[in-house]
Design a protein around this motif. Structure first.
Motif: not given
Length: 120
Positions: A14-26
């Motif tokens: 099964r596959y899902a996907v997520s994401g969002g804005p980030v600032q830097g590697r932290a």
């Protein structure tokens, strides 16, 4: 954080996907930690991810799914999506998918980008 639950199934995986804005590697690390607070994501076989950071350049992690991070990264570069992480989650179903797994990563990222464009 935008999460698209189950995007597709193939031979038990099964596959899902997520994401969002980030600032830097932290920011990427914080995003992954937040995602894995949900037990099902923490127990997933793979949480492959990639992002293009305005400061830090391209970043990716396969999480055991060799090559998956590069596929995600290439799609983010084409879309021009910067400072935004995308994570493709796979729960392994017991059958090796061979090259089809890359097509499934592409399908998941495309679904995410379409949802992102619809939301933006």
């Amino acid at each position: 954080m935008l999460k698209l639950g189950e995007v597709l199934r193939d031979r038990g995986s099964r596959y899902a996907v997520s994401g969002g804005p980030v600032q830097g590697r932290a920011g990427v690390e914080a995003f992954l930690a937040e995602l894995k607070r949900e037990k099902r994501y923490a127990k997933a076989t793979h949480n492959s991810w990639a992002c293009l950071l305005s400061e830090g350049g391209p970043q990716k992690g396969d999480d055991g799914e060799a090559g998956a991070g590069a596929v995600i990264l290439k799609m983010l570069e084409r879309a021009g999506l910067v400072d935004h992480v995308v994570v493709v989650t796979r729960w392994y179903g017991g059958v090796h998918l061979g090259g089809d797994r890359f097509a499934h990563v592409v399908t998941c990222v495309r679904a995410y980008l379409d949802a992102q464009n619809g939301a933006g």
